[in-house]
Motif scaffolding. Structure first.
Motif, PDB file in Angstrom:
ATOM      1  N   GLN A  54       0.834  -1.198   0.000  1.00  0.00           N
ATOM      2  CA  GLN A  54       0.000   0.000   0.000  1.00  0.00           C
ATOM      3  C   GLN A  54       0.869   1.247   0.000  1.00  0.00           C
ATOM      4  N   LEU A 176      -3.252  -0.555  -8.503  1.00  0.00           N
ATOM      5  CA  LEU A 176      -4.635  -0.184  -8.200  1.00  0.00           C
ATOM      6  C   LEU A 176      -4.635   1.247  -7.696  1.00  0.00           C
ATOM      7  N   LEU A 189      -8.178   0.009   1.810  1.00  0.00           N
ATOM      8  CA  LEU A 189      -7.020  -0.704   1.297  1.00  0.00           C
ATOM      9  C   LEU A 189      -6.345  -1.533   2.377  1.00  0.00           C
ATOM     10  N   LEU A 193      -6.152  -5.420   1.695  1.00  0.00           N
ATOM     11  CA  LEU A 193      -4.949  -5.418   0.868  1.00  0.00           C
ATOM     12  C   LEU A 193      -4.612  -6.801   0.312  1.00  0.00           C
ATOM     13  N   LEU A 196      -7.254  -7.961  -2.400  1.00  0.00           N
ATOM     14  CA  LEU A 196      -7.322  -7.215  -3.651  1.00  0.00           C
ATOM     15  C   LEU A 196      -6.317  -7.718  -4.688  1.00  0.00           C
ATOM     16  N   ALA A 198      -3.441  -6.735  -5.582  1.00  0.00           N
ATOM     17  CA  ALA A 198      -2.754  -5.709  -6.373  1.00  0.00           C
ATOM     18  C   ALA A 198      -1.317  -5.574  -5.884  1.00  0.00           C
ATOM     19  N   ALA A 201      -1.192  -0.746  -4.236  1.00  0.00           N
ATOM     20  CA  ALA A 201      -2.470  -0.040  -4.164  1.00  0.00           C
ATOM     21  C   ALA A 201      -2.204   1.387  -3.707  1.00  0.00           C
TER      22      ALA A 201
END
Length: 268
Positions: A54, A176, A189, A193, A196, A198, A201
């Motif tokens: 993140q 993302l 997020l 996290l 997702l 990703a 993010a």
């Protein structure tokens, strides 16, 4: 939730210090002392680990919010990259002796990562804002060669949140971008996290509105002089007047208090 991993170099062999090794704190809130290009290199290295991470952009309003919300502060601390979004944060870091090298705004980081995504074939998902706004933002990104694998608006019920997460995960994005307000985007997020899926993010607030032409961005001279907030407030005075005027005063007070405290000799 999968724990974030750090990386020391990207696929092209570009050395990148783990952001955590460049981390400082402004009024108790994390900020990484990274330039734009250092942030991009670190982001690419994180994406290539295959693990979720993140990113967060720190401005004065977020510092204030985190001071009043311990959980938000924990969320910010957990982020793999925490850039100085506001010029006031850069100035505060220098006053406090940390010297963050430059401002790396959420929108500038997003646009730079779009360039990288087009070059390296990263898959990109856009989540947030109004339906027409996110659609127009996706069109702009595609026109720049970005592989947009999904775009969805930011309106859903608590009961529908799981389906939104599943929709993003099914697209398997490398990047993302989430255009939601603080603290909703940070907490969303953080909460999802791992689900997702990703690589990185990134919360970008109202950046989709700027890209889609719904609102304008401040002239460059206002950005460099730390007055971008004034331009934004002029466009949305009812929503932003209290946040900026009262928030900026509180931020100045907190920084001044920390500066005095840090210079005070320890008591025996």
């Amino acid at each position: 939730m999968t724990a974030p991993r750090r990386a020391d170099a990207d696929d092209d062999g570009i050395a990148t210090d783990a952001p955590s090794s460049r981390r400082t704190h402004i009024c108790g809130v994390p900020v990484d002392a990274l330039t734009m290009e250092e942030s991009v290199n670190a982001a690419c290295a994180l994406i290539r680990t295959g693990q979720p991470h993140q990113h967060v952009a720190i401005n004065a309003a977020k510092v204030i919010a985190a001071r009043h919300d311990p959980h938000l502060r924990q969320v910010l601390e957990s982020c793999a990259i925490a850039n100085a979004d506001g010029q006031s944060v850069v100035w505060a870091s220098r006053l406090l002796g940390s010297r963050v090298p430059e401002r790396v705004t959420g929108i500038d980081f997003m646009l730079r990562m779009w360039e990288v995504a087009a070059e390296r074939g990263f898959r990109v998902y856009l989540l947030g804002s109004k339906p027409e706004t996110v659609r127009r933002t996706a069109d702009v990104a595609r026109s720049q060669g970005v592989d947009i694998v999904g775009a969805r608006n930011g309106f859903w019920t608590p009961e529908g949140e799981a389906s939104v997460v599943a929709e993003v995960a099914a697209a398997r994005p490398d990047l993302l971008f989430v255009g939601l307000p603080t603290p909703r985007k940070e907490e969303f997020l953080h909460r999802h996290l791992g689900e997702l899926r990703a690589g990185l993010a990134v919360g970008v607030g109202g950046s989709f509105d700027v890209v889609a032409g719904v609102v304008s961005r401040a002239p460059l001279w206002m950005q460099k002089s730390g007055l971008e907030w004034l331009h934004r407030m002029a466009q949305e005075p009812r929503r932003l007047l209290g946040r900026y005027v009262l928030g900026n005063v509180e931020f100045v007070f907190l920084v001044a208090r920390e500066a005095v405290t840090s210079r005070r000799p320890p008591t025996e």
